[in-house]
Motif scaffolding. Sequence first.
Motif: not given
Length: 443
Positions: A325-336
């Motif tokens: 699968f394509f994975s978004p940048p890790p920051a996608y899940y930690t953005e407030v």
Amino acid sequence: MAVPLHRLHHVSLHVSNGQKLALDLVSKFGFNVFASTLTGESRQVAFRKGAVVFVVNEGPPLGTVGLNEGQHVIHRHATASHRVDINKERKSTSCLYDVRPHHPVDSVANVCFEVEDVERSFKVLRHLGCDFLVPPTSVEDQNGLVTYSVVKSIVGNVCHTLIDKSKYGGVFLPGFKVAEKHWDLEKEDPTCPVTHLDHITYACPRKSTQQVMQWYEKLFGLQRFFIDRNEDVDEGFVVNQEGVGLRLTAMQYRKCSKAGITLPFADKTEPDCKFVIAESLPHQGRNQVDTFLEQHGSAGIQHIGLYTKNIVSTANALAEAGVQFFSPPPAYYTEVGKQQEIEEAGHDPQVLSQHGILLDTDLHQDHSSLRERNKNKRYLLQVFTKPIFAEDTFFLELIERRGAAGFGEGNIRALWRSVQAYMENERRDSHTDGSDKSVQSAQ
């Protein structure tokens, strides 16, 4: 007067290596082989999962048998003026219910719909200026008769088979040998509950969206489906910032209540499949739509959305089977904002991040209290596979809807960046491989 479509029957893929794709569909994506046939020029195998049916077309090796030899099948043109001797027809026919596109790369090239009357549809569409690749043709076996024709669409190499099954009582289609299995009794796979096709997305050249929309509206009566409540009627849904240049416009067809359903459906009122037109916008650099057009050689079907009742379970099952699968940048899940959005929807950001599952909330909800909004929150979950062909062209999407009707507009930037990163890595690896080969040649 447009020709109304009853429902989507199957989607055809034309590939150079059918065995490899068949192995992937079965071992990785959990499809079942349930019907197959041979013609003089093509091997066709039908795969099914839920109500999703893919027909894989591949040219067979030399020396294989002709069209259904040994089977009691009658293949003839439906009108008296178009009758052809069956032996001659066997030699000239390349595919049943389809045509070979002779495309330079593997491609998803045919979306088949059921209609009420193929002969009448042929007359209406021909009067409207439609190009036919196959005139009304009938195929018959012991279970009855099916009539079909093949229409060339306005989108690249895409065509549409129009089929009338009202006089047929078999499991799939005449001419196909059906696997010995009670398909109507098949139970849903609880670990991978894919039920139906949610949408089909076309990648089209810039400034072609209106022409495509008008063609489908004129010939088949497709109607505009607004992706976003505030999208412009003429411009569609546009994202043109932060390095993303994309226009999305969607269509849907009106479902006829008389549609006959012969394939087993868990839900007899399954929703219609929608069509999405994607085109890139200038001034934002090279992107995946442009890459598709370049590597595919024309406009075409870029991806298909498969609806699943449980995207986490489905993604886990497919990943364990080898799907990437394509994975978004890790920051996608930690953005407030995004982290809060995911948690308010009742999901764990860490769980979604394992396979790159994206969440998008429908922001256009009723003006009620915060408590009521959280209780009735409408959202969707989606994840995208990497290309399943050798080229960076066609891929699949898993989508789970929790009341949201869009296509993940809020995730476009994250998806865009993940796909761009993948393509840059592919180009870098390709360049490195080329350099290594040059060095080896020099030595």
